[in-house]
Write an enzyme that holds these catalytic residues in place. Structure first.
Site, PDB file in Angstrom:
ATOM      1  CE  LYS A  68      32.966  38.932  48.249  1.00 56.66           C
ATOM      2  NZ  LYS A  68      31.787  38.189  48.997  1.00 56.66           N
ATOM      3  CG  ASP A 104      30.862  34.900  49.704  1.00 60.07           C
ATOM      4  OD1 ASP A 104      31.253  35.077  50.735  1.00 60.07           O
ATOM      5  OD2 ASP A 104      31.138  35.644  48.679  1.00 60.07           O
TER       6      ASP A 104
END
Ligand code: ATR
Length: 271
Positions: A68, A104
């Site tokens: 990420k 997210d």
């Protein structure tokens, strides 16, 4: 049906075989009658994988552990939240450019706001890694009062300084957790196969609190079991996956996400 016109999307990570994103997103594509297909690819070299997006005209790539943060080095553009968080979980190919997004934080905040308001709430965030950064970014936007508890206190302190948070604590300083309105576990403590462990002891959780564990394997973690025993309100980890996945779906297709179908699909596969 998959045809020569089907648009390709995938999740890349390592490991990735446990991901439920293919089931959730494919169910959504079918429901909306969209010619997209979604697969999971185990990727060691994130640079090679992202370069192949242009070569193969891959529409969108969800990025998960451990890529990420590193993935941001290889994109052409990123939006403001992604830059502030310093991590991406969605890269889309638009006009031959790789654009990094972060859904997210959207998923976590929607999961929280389903059960509570956040302004002026005392929030205890456990963990100071990539997931914590995304959640802290969202909580800040909602004017929560945020403190961080982390195993390595210095990483927690860094986060507090960078985002202008309230306080940082070592994970062993659990007494002050009592004063939190909301406790959020962003660490992997309690995740399979370590299902017997909780990041914090049961003694600090009480019935006036909300406990959110972002771990969703198992569905009911040890922390969430303790929360139930102590009468706290609970938010299950799959909710962040669901609402983050819905935001990804909307960014990829431009269609409204069929949340009910996505949730039903996830619940079928969660153990
Ligand atoms: P992610 O991107 O999923 O957030 P990460 O960036 O590797 O993953 O961050 C993991 C976080 O979980 C860190 O805050 C880590 O604590 P340290 O800073 O001390 O490493 C925390 N963490 C991981 N496993 C843990 C465990 N078993 N108990 C407590 N904290 C844990």
């Amino acid at each position: 049906m998959i045809t020569a016109k089907t648009k390709l999307c995938m999740v890349i990570g390592n490991p990735v075989a446990h991901s439920l994103s293919p089931q959730m997103l494919n169910a959504a594509f079918v429901t909306c009658g969209l010619e997209f297909v979604y697969v999971a690819c185990r990727v060691e070299n994130v640079k090679d994988a992202l370069m192949s997006m242009r070569a193969l005209h891959i529409n969108a790539v969800n990025v998960t552990i451990p890529h990420k943060i590193h993935a941001l080095r290889y994109v052409d553009r990123m939006d403001i939240p992604t830059r502030a968080i310093g991590a991406t979980n969605l890269i889309v190919l638009k006009e031959n450019k790789l654009q990094a997004l972060n859904t997210d934080w959207i998923g976590a905040i929607r999961a929280l706001e389903e059960v509570t308001s956040l302004a002026n709430k005392k929030v205890a965030v456990i963990g100071a890694g990539g997931a914590s950064r995304a959640i802290v970014y969202g909580l800040k936007k909602k004017n929560a009062i945020i403190s961080v508890w982390n195993r390595t206190k210095s990483s927690g302190e860094r986060l507090v300084q960078e985002f202008g948070l309230h306080r940082s604590f070592a994970l062993s300083q659990t007494r002050d957790l009592e004063y939190a309105d909301i406790i959020i576990n962003t660490t992997s403590a309690g995740m399979e196969p370590h299902t017997g462990s909780s990041p914090i002891p049961s003694t600090v959780i009480h019935s006036k609190q909300i406990v959110f564990d972002i771990v969703y394997t198992p569905h009911e973690t040890k922390l969430l079991k303790i929360a139930k025993e102590n009468g706290a309100k609970r938010i299950f980890g799959y909710k962040m996956l669901l609402y983050g996945g819905a935001a990804s779906f909307e960014a990829i297709t431009g269609n409204r996400a069929p949340i009910d179908v996505m949730e039903k699909t996830l619940l079928t596969f969660l153990k």
